[in-house]
Design an enzyme around this catalytic site. Sequence first.
Site, PDB file in Angstrom:
ATOM      1  CE  LYS A  32     -50.091  22.973  50.259  1.00  0.00           C
ATOM      2  NZ  LYS A  32     -50.309  24.431  50.444  1.00  0.00           N
TER       3      LYS A  32
HETATM    4  O1  LIG Z   1     -52.024  24.423  47.912  1.00  0.00           O
HETATM    5  C1  LIG Z   1     -52.690  25.009  48.716  1.00  0.00           C
HETATM    6  C2  LIG Z   1     -53.673  24.302  49.500  1.00  0.00           C
HETATM    7  O2  LIG Z   1     -53.508  22.965  49.426  1.00  0.00           O
HETATM    8  C3  LIG Z   1     -52.596  26.490  48.944  1.00  0.00           C
HETATM    9  O3  LIG Z   1     -52.082  26.793  50.208  1.00  0.00           O
HETATM   10  C4  LIG Z   1     -51.801  27.134  47.845  1.00  0.00           C
HETATM   11  O4  LIG Z   1     -50.431  26.993  48.105  1.00  0.00           O
HETATM   12  C5  LIG Z   1     -52.198  28.601  47.695  1.00  0.00           C
HETATM   13  O5  LIG Z   1     -53.585  28.691  47.477  1.00  0.00           O
HETATM   14  C6  LIG Z   1     -51.485  29.199  46.529  1.00  0.00           C
HETATM   15  O6  LIG Z   1     -50.115  29.102  46.656  1.00  0.00           O
HETATM   16  C7  LIG Z   1     -51.858  30.661  46.351  1.00  0.00           C
HETATM   17  O7  LIG Z   1     -51.490  30.940  45.059  1.00  0.00           O
HETATM   18  P1  LIG Z   1     -51.541  32.356  44.420  1.00  0.00           P
HETATM   19  O8  LIG Z   1     -52.953  32.891  44.636  1.00  0.00           O
HETATM   20  O9  LIG Z   1     -50.503  33.172  45.116  1.00  0.00           O
HETATM   21  O10 LIG Z   1     -51.246  32.102  42.992  1.00  0.00           O
END
Ligand SMILES: O=C(CO)[C@@H](O)[C@H](O)[C@H](O)[C@H](O)COP(=O)(O)O
Length: 221
Positions: free
Chosen positions: A84
């Site tokens: 990522k």
């Molecule tokens: O980007 C991905 C998957 O590729 C996730 O792991 C992503 O980082 C998370 O869904 C987010 O950081 C969660 O965001 P939030 O609900 O805290 O705003």
Amino acid sequence: MKFFIDTANADEIKKAKEWGILDGVTTNPSLIAKEGVDHKTRVMEIVNIVGDLPVSAECVETDYDKLLAEAKDIASWAPNIYVKVPMTPTSMEVVKELSPNGVNFNVTLIFSLPQALLAAKAGASFISFFVGRIDDMGSGEAAQNISDAVEMVETYEFPKNPEILVASIRGPLQVVESIRSGAHIATIPYKIMEQLFHHPLTDIGIKKFYDDYLKATGKTA
Ligand SMILES: O=C(CO)[C@@H](O)[C@H](O)[C@H](O)[C@H](O)COP(=O)(O)O
């Protein structure tokens, strides 16, 4: 639509796997920090739990040489690791450099269609749209962004046939939004996965069927 779990908690991943609905795992530095564990150790534990399902592990470096080295290292941990990286020009250089050599990238922190286009062109395999954070801004654009991005990757040719992954899911409604928008993948926190099983009419229906069964057979509960 594929179901990924958005967590670094090993028990949650095991449970989702037992349910038979799991297609992959995404983690990020905040989720790993919450667990208070070493990054590589936990990612390898996750790989051991899910076998060959895709597991996303996130880079934190921002300088080109350091990010390139970090991405190569993370990619070497297991063949099903998706590296990522956030949507930045430097990250796209790294994606462009390594993706032709078999490294799969999940480009994250995507909030707009042009950002999704840049990730697709650089060679991303997954493109992570943050619906919860878009919805927080009250623009109402999240669902349209996802369906536009799905149409884009299905209309044009890109190096890796990227899939649109919906992230930052905060409730069941955003899962519905993902399905309706034709997203390829939704990554869902454990608590929300659990909520998806429930509907008040299901509980009422289960109780009625059981009560009728007891009445008809004369058995007691
Ligand atoms: O980007 C991905 C998957 O590729 C996730 O792991 C992503 O980082 C998370 O869904 C987010 O950081 C969660 O965001 P939030 O609900 O805290 O705003």
